[in-house]
Design a protein around this motif. Structure first.
Motif, PDB file in Angstrom:
ATOM      1  N   ILE A 254      66.138  32.756  80.182  1.00 30.03           N
ATOM      2  CA  ILE A 254      66.243  32.701  81.637  1.00 30.03           C
ATOM      3  C   ILE A 254      67.686  33.019  81.999  1.00 30.03           C
ATOM      4  O   ILE A 254      68.613  32.322  81.566  1.00 30.03           O
ATOM      5  CB  ILE A 254      65.865  31.314  82.194  1.00 30.03           C
ATOM      6  CG1 ILE A 254      64.547  30.810  81.598  1.00 30.03           C
ATOM      7  CG2 ILE A 254      65.815  31.346  83.716  1.00 30.03           C
ATOM      8  CD1 ILE A 254      63.322  31.584  81.979  1.00 30.03           C
TER       9      ILE A 254
ATOM     10  N   HIS B 194      67.854  30.153  92.982  1.00 26.46           N
ATOM     11  CA  HIS B 194      67.632  28.871  93.642  1.00 26.46           C
ATOM     12  C   HIS B 194      67.539  29.096  95.143  1.00 26.46           C
ATOM     13  O   HIS B 194      68.189  29.999  95.679  1.00 26.46           O
ATOM     14  CB  HIS B 194      68.761  27.894  93.329  1.00 26.46           C
ATOM     15  CG  HIS B 194      68.851  27.539  91.876  1.00 26.46           C
ATOM     16  ND1 HIS B 194      69.890  26.800  91.339  1.00 26.46           N
ATOM     17  CD2 HIS B 194      68.020  27.821  90.833  1.00 26.46           C
ATOM     18  CE1 HIS B 194      69.682  26.648  90.046  1.00 26.46           C
ATOM     19  NE2 HIS B 194      68.571  27.266  89.714  1.00 26.46           N
TER      20      HIS B 194
ATOM     21  N   ILE C 151      61.815  33.968  88.754  1.00 26.45           N
ATOM     22  CA  ILE C 151      61.316  32.632  89.052  1.00 26.45           C
ATOM     23  C   ILE C 151      62.321  31.947  89.971  1.00 26.45           C
ATOM     24  O   ILE C 151      63.531  32.208  89.891  1.00 26.45           O
ATOM     25  CB  ILE C 151      61.125  31.792  87.764  1.00 26.45           C
ATOM     26  CG1 ILE C 151      60.497  30.425  88.065  1.00 26.45           C
ATOM     27  CG2 ILE C 151      62.424  31.636  86.993  1.00 26.45           C
ATOM     28  CD1 ILE C 151      60.134  29.616  86.816  1.00 26.45           C
ATOM     29  N   CYS C 152      61.816  31.098  90.850  1.00 27.31           N
ATOM     30  CA  CYS C 152      62.687  30.222  91.644  1.00 27.31           C
ATOM     31  C   CYS C 152      62.625  28.856  90.984  1.00 27.31           C
ATOM     32  O   CYS C 152      61.681  28.094  91.210  1.00 27.31           O
ATOM     33  CB  CYS C 152      62.207  30.149  93.096  1.00 27.31           C
ATOM     34  SG  CYS C 152      63.189  29.038  94.127  1.00 27.31           S
ATOM     35  N   ASN C 153      63.631  28.518  90.164  1.00 32.12           N
ATOM     36  CA  ASN C 153      63.497  27.264  89.423  1.00 32.12           C
ATOM     37  C   ASN C 153      64.275  26.099  90.021  1.00 32.12           C
ATOM     38  O   ASN C 153      64.433  25.067  89.375  1.00 32.12           O
ATOM     39  CB  ASN C 153      63.746  27.451  87.926  1.00 32.12           C
ATOM     40  CG  ASN C 153      65.173  27.727  87.547  1.00 32.12           C
ATOM     41  OD1 ASN C 153      66.094  27.484  88.319  1.00 32.12           O
ATOM     42  ND2 ASN C 153      65.363  28.240  86.337  1.00 32.12           N
TER      43      ASN C 153
ATOM     44  N   ASP D 202      67.364  23.961  80.049  1.00 37.76           N
ATOM     45  CA  ASP D 202      68.380  24.500  80.949  1.00 37.76           C
ATOM     46  C   ASP D 202      69.730  23.873  80.644  1.00 37.76           C
ATOM     47  O   ASP D 202      69.900  22.657  80.811  1.00 37.76           O
ATOM     48  CB  ASP D 202      67.945  24.197  82.395  1.00 37.76           C
ATOM     49  CG  ASP D 202      69.106  24.043  83.356  1.00 37.76           C
ATOM     50  OD1 ASP D 202      70.006  24.902  83.323  1.00 37.76           O
ATOM     51  OD2 ASP D 202      69.102  23.068  84.149  1.00 37.76           O
TER      52      ASP D 202
ATOM     53  N   SER E 267      73.480  30.544  92.115  1.00 39.89           N
ATOM     54  CA  SER E 267      72.195  31.203  91.823  1.00 39.89           C
ATOM     55  C   SER E 267      71.375  31.469  93.078  1.00 39.89           C
ATOM     56  O   SER E 267      70.142  31.433  93.044  1.00 39.89           O
ATOM     57  CB  SER E 267      71.376  30.381  90.819  1.00 39.89           C
ATOM     58  OG  SER E 267      72.065  30.241  89.600  1.00 39.89           O
TER      59      SER E 267
ATOM     60  N   THR F 269      70.550  34.427  85.257  1.00 42.32           N
ATOM     61  CA  THR F 269      70.738  34.192  86.691  1.00 42.32           C
ATOM     62  C   THR F 269      71.956  34.937  87.207  1.00 42.32           C
ATOM     63  O   THR F 269      72.755  35.466  86.430  1.00 42.32           O
ATOM     64  CB  THR F 269      70.880  32.690  86.977  1.00 42.32           C
ATOM     65  OG1 THR F 269      70.756  32.452  88.380  1.00 42.32           O
ATOM     66  CG2 THR F 269      72.228  32.154  86.505  1.00 42.32           C
TER      67      THR F 269
ATOM     68  N   ASN G 132      66.293  34.125  87.335  1.00 38.51           N
ATOM     69  CA  ASN G 132      66.115  32.917  88.127  1.00 38.51           C
ATOM     70  C   ASN G 132      66.999  32.935  89.372  1.00 38.51           C
ATOM     71  O   ASN G 132      68.111  33.438  89.357  1.00 38.51           O
ATOM     72  CB  ASN G 132      66.470  31.716  87.242  1.00 38.51           C
ATOM     73  CG  ASN G 132      66.947  30.530  88.042  1.00 38.51           C
ATOM     74  OD1 ASN G 132      66.216  29.969  88.849  1.00 38.51           O
ATOM     75  ND2 ASN G 132      68.208  30.160  87.834  1.00 38.51           N
TER      76      ASN G 132
ATOM     77  N   ARG H 190      61.305  21.889  83.976  1.00 42.09           N
ATOM     78  CA  ARG H 190      62.649  22.376  83.638  1.00 42.09           C
ATOM     79  C   ARG H 190      63.454  21.150  83.241  1.00 42.09           C
ATOM     80  O   ARG H 190      63.515  20.175  83.984  1.00 42.09           O
ATOM     81  CB  ARG H 190      63.272  23.094  84.824  1.00 42.09           C
ATOM     82  CG  ARG H 190      64.687  23.660  84.583  1.00 42.09           C
ATOM     83  CD  ARG H 190      65.081  24.497  85.793  1.00 42.09           C
ATOM     84  NE  ARG H 190      66.401  25.090  85.702  1.00 42.09           N
ATOM     85  CZ  ARG H 190      67.430  24.766  86.478  1.00 42.09           C
ATOM     86  NH1 ARG H 190      67.309  23.807  87.403  1.00 42.09           N
ATOM     87  NH2 ARG H 190      68.592  25.373  86.357  1.00 42.09           N
TER      88      ARG H 190
ATOM     89  N   GLU I  87      67.287  28.634  79.042  1.00 43.81           N
ATOM     90  CA  GLU I  87      68.042  29.041  80.226  1.00 43.81           C
ATOM     91  C   GLU I  87      69.537  28.983  79.922  1.00 43.81           C
ATOM     92  O   GLU I  87      70.073  27.931  79.568  1.00 43.81           O
ATOM     93  CB  GLU I  87      67.704  28.150  81.422  1.00 43.81           C
ATOM     94  CG  GLU I  87      68.422  28.568  82.686  1.00 43.81           C
ATOM     95  CD  GLU I  87      67.937  27.848  83.928  1.00 43.81           C
ATOM     96  OE1 GLU I  87      68.667  27.889  84.940  1.00 43.81           O
ATOM     97  OE2 GLU I  87      66.839  27.231  83.888  1.00 43.81           O
TER      98      GLU I  87
END
Length: 374
Positions: free
Chosen positions: A194, A222, A304-306, A117, A201, A196, A220, A75, A160
């Protein structure tokens, strides 16, 4: 495969008809990754946003290290202010853009997919929150930027919309995100986006979000829970974190009682005591992340957990590794892809971030990766 949602929606025959129509090839390339922070965003005064910094902060050797432990993507946080003039949002600043293109080419040459991102400073997000005209300006920029990025293979590069929006009103953020996505999609019709939830997030922010009509989106979140552990010693955001050192994981009241006499700050003592009483362990982590998995299944979307990680300077290395292992294994068990925060910053995957970098073997093992690089 590490993805939340109903696997029946992965195939191309239903590409335009199912709630999620993200190519399985792209999902495969977003399973295990790391954030390349402090390169094109969060750039401190020591480095500055110079071509020299952009060219040398991440090198071929760094990317070879990531290849060697079988990561499939990175990322790439990018501060939009490096790239556009507020008065001319339909034009990209050529010097910074050339540096970014060079970086993306280097990443792709090492067979790593890249999530671009947009990762602005808090003041930028405050302007989005309070100024409708600024949303339009940012949308014009995103359209121009997405048109430029659309030339990259959509199976290798993903867009993103905004890191941790901090709009602090979920419906307002949903409306802003919708406007931005329309601008991006009109310029990059084939690329996976992506999206959120609001604020930082977090899990609660994502599950409060109503999925968008666009089917080629991955959602996404976090994960930094509990922050008393993951951000101990940090000097930003919540002031109590700075006063914490050696906070253990897992937590229970007896372990925390030993630390309390060493903490003078009243807010920090309260937060620490609460952390002990909450008895954080893998089971609580699983309960939190299961909320995301349930949301993804309900809406038949991919997640996804980015970002997830632990600030490393004041924590026991083995406790940090245990938390990373618990989160990573929980994500994989729920079929959710992950991107650790970060490569060479305060949450680093490497040792000696400012010297010749070497992978931290304890962290590599906690992430379930190979050890071929050291």
């Amino acid at each position: 495969m590490a993805w939340g949602g109903d696997d029946k929606s992965w195939g191309f025959p239903n590409f335009f008809g199912s709630p999620s129509a993200v190519s399985p090839i792209r999902l495969e390339r977003m399973q295990r990754g790391v954030n390349l922070s402090h390169w094109f965003a969060q750039v401190d005064e020591r480095h500055g946003s110079s071509p020299e910094h952009f060219r040398h902060y991440i090198t071929t050797r760094d990317l070879e290290l990531l290849q060697a432990i079988a990561l499939d993507h990175v990322r790439l946080p990018v501060n939009p202010e490096f790239l556009f003039d507020m008065d001319q949002p339909d034009k990209l600043l050529p010097e910074a853009l050339a540096s970014l293109d060079e970086a993306i080419a280097l990443i792709l040459a090492h067979h790593l997919a890249v999530i671009v991102d947009l990762h602005p400073d808090p003041e930028f997000k405050e302007a989005l929150r309070t100024g409708d005209q600024f949303v339009d300006t940012f949308g014009q920029f995103w359209h121009t930027f997405a048109r430029h990025l659309s030339h990259y293979d959509p199976d290798w590069l993903f867009l993103e919309i905004l890191n941790e929006p901090e709009i602090h009103q979920s419906e307002h953020w949903a409306a802003i995100q919708q406007r931005l996505i329309e601008q991006v999609r009109s310029a990059a019709p084939d690329h996976t986006l992506i999206a959120t939830g609001d604020n930082w997030s977090a899990v609660a922010d994502l599950v409060a979000l109503e999925p968008l009509a666009d089917h080629n989106i991955v959602y996404n979140f976090h994960f930094y829970d509990p922050s008393v552990f993951t951000h101990q010693g940090a000097d930003w955001a919540y002031p109590a974190w700075f006063h914490l050192r050696g906070v253990p994981y897992p937590s229970h009241p007896q372990a925390i009682a030993k630390l309390l006499p060493q903490v003078a700050d009243e807010d920090a003592r309260y937060a620490l005591r609460e952390y002990g009483d909450q008895r954080w362990h893998r089971g609580k982590i699983e309960t939190k992340i299961q909320q995301v998995a349930a949301w993804a299944k309900q809406h038949n979307v991919k997640v996804i957990c980015n970002e997830f990680g632990v600030f490393k300077y004041y924590v026991d290395a083995l406790d940090r590794a245990q938390w990373l292992r618990d989160v990573r294994q929980t994500l994989e068990n729920q079929q959710i892809g992950w991107t650790m925060w970060d490569y060479a910053g305060g949450f680093a995957l490497v040792l000696n971030a400012d010297k010749e970098r070497q992978l931290d073997p304890i962290v590599v093992q906690a992430l379930g990766l190979t050890k071929a690089a050291f």
